[in-house]
Scaffold this motif. Sequence first.
Motif, PDB file in Angstrom:
ATOM      1  N   THR A  11     -98.539  22.355 -22.457  1.00 28.51           N
ATOM      2  CA  THR A  11     -97.925  21.499 -21.298  1.00 28.51           C
ATOM      3  C   THR A  11     -98.823  20.904 -20.266  1.00 28.51           C
ATOM      4  N   GLY A  12    -100.050  21.847 -19.925  1.00 24.81           N
ATOM      5  CA  GLY A  12    -101.123  21.273 -19.357  1.00 24.81           C
ATOM      6  C   GLY A  12    -101.864  20.193 -19.903  1.00 24.81           C
ATOM      7  N   ARG A  13    -102.137  20.324 -21.183  1.00 25.59           N
ATOM      8  CA  ARG A  13    -102.921  19.466 -21.945  1.00 25.59           C
ATOM      9  C   ARG A  13    -102.070  18.083 -21.975  1.00 25.59           C
ATOM     10  N   VAL A  14    -100.811  18.200 -22.296  1.00 25.31           N
ATOM     11  CA  VAL A  14     -99.918  17.152 -22.684  1.00 25.31           C
ATOM     12  C   VAL A  14     -99.749  16.164 -21.306  1.00 25.31           C
ATOM     13  N   ALA A  15     -99.475  16.917 -20.197  1.00 27.43           N
ATOM     14  CA  ALA A  15     -99.454  16.547 -18.630  1.00 27.43           C
ATOM     15  C   ALA A  15    -100.867  15.841 -18.434  1.00 27.43           C
ATOM     16  N   LEU A  16    -101.756  16.209 -18.596  1.00 27.44           N
ATOM     17  CA  LEU A  16    -103.109  15.578 -18.329  1.00 27.44           C
ATOM     18  C   LEU A  16    -103.014  14.269 -18.886  1.00 27.44           C
ATOM     19  N   HIS A  17    -102.686  14.219 -20.169  1.00 24.29           N
ATOM     20  CA  HIS A  17    -102.701  12.876 -21.158  1.00 24.29           C
ATOM     21  C   HIS A  17    -101.681  11.896 -20.407  1.00 24.29           C
ATOM     22  N   VAL A  18    -100.504  12.435 -20.069  1.00 26.33           N
ATOM     23  CA  VAL A  18     -99.435  11.816 -19.666  1.00 26.33           C
ATOM     24  C   VAL A  18     -99.797  10.932 -18.231  1.00 26.33           C
ATOM     25  N   VAL A  19    -100.461  11.803 -17.423  1.00 30.61           N
ATOM     26  CA  VAL A  19    -100.804  11.474 -16.039  1.00 30.61           C
ATOM     27  C   VAL A  19    -102.049  10.326 -16.475  1.00 30.61           C
ATOM     28  N   PHE A  20    -102.931  10.362 -17.028  1.00 32.99           N
ATOM     29  CA  PHE A  20    -104.024   9.237 -17.653  1.00 32.99           C
ATOM     30  C   PHE A  20    -103.193   7.968 -18.163  1.00 32.99           C
ATOM     31  N   MET A  21    -102.300   8.301 -19.164  1.00 30.85           N
ATOM     32  CA  MET A  21    -101.506   7.079 -19.725  1.00 30.85           C
ATOM     33  C   MET A  21    -100.879   6.252 -18.698  1.00 30.85           C
ATOM     34  N   THR A  22    -100.477   7.110 -17.780  1.00 30.03           N
ATOM     35  CA  THR A  22     -99.457   6.509 -16.810  1.00 30.03           C
ATOM     36  C   THR A  22    -100.270   5.604 -15.663  1.00 30.03           C
ATOM     37  N   LEU A  23    -101.543   6.253 -15.364  1.00 29.11           N
ATOM     38  CA  LEU A  23    -102.412   5.458 -14.633  1.00 29.11           C
ATOM     39  C   LEU A  23    -103.150   4.018 -14.960  1.00 29.11           C
ATOM     40  N   VAL A  24    -103.235   4.218 -16.477  1.00 27.95           N
ATOM     41  CA  VAL A  24    -103.445   3.101 -17.569  1.00 27.95           C
ATOM     42  C   VAL A  24    -102.316   2.166 -17.342  1.00 27.95           C
TER      43      VAL A  24
END
Length: 144
Positions: A11-24
Amino acid sequence: MKVQEAVRRETGRVALHVVFMTLVMLAVFFALHLAFPKKIGFSYGTVFSALLGAAVGILNFFLMGLTVQHVAGLEDPKEAKRFMQKSYVNRNTLQIVWMILAVAVPVIHPVAGILPLFFPGFSVRLQGIFPPKEEQKTKQGGEI
């Protein structure tokens, strides 16, 4: 129920990716707004919508992980199937309610609110193509 380390880690790994993709995504929205200010709006509502959409996507992934953790501990396959189906319906209902709100509430930007719901699935697929380094070493027979 105690959350297993694997659920927390993924979940932490996915959350990090989701936050990055959301910022992009927000950067793209802002760039489009600068290029086409009359057609593409960008405001605090856009940022708020994107963050809430990302939170719903991450929550959905976390709840899925908890479901899998719970089902793995069940011995009756019929009960496991029922529990998994109920969880699936509840998690999809959560996302549908968010999508309806994203479209119906004027402050929420519908695209910015709904698009992050797809980011957790995209993150999982990327991890399948590009596994983390510790998984690559384990698959190759090396030590971590």
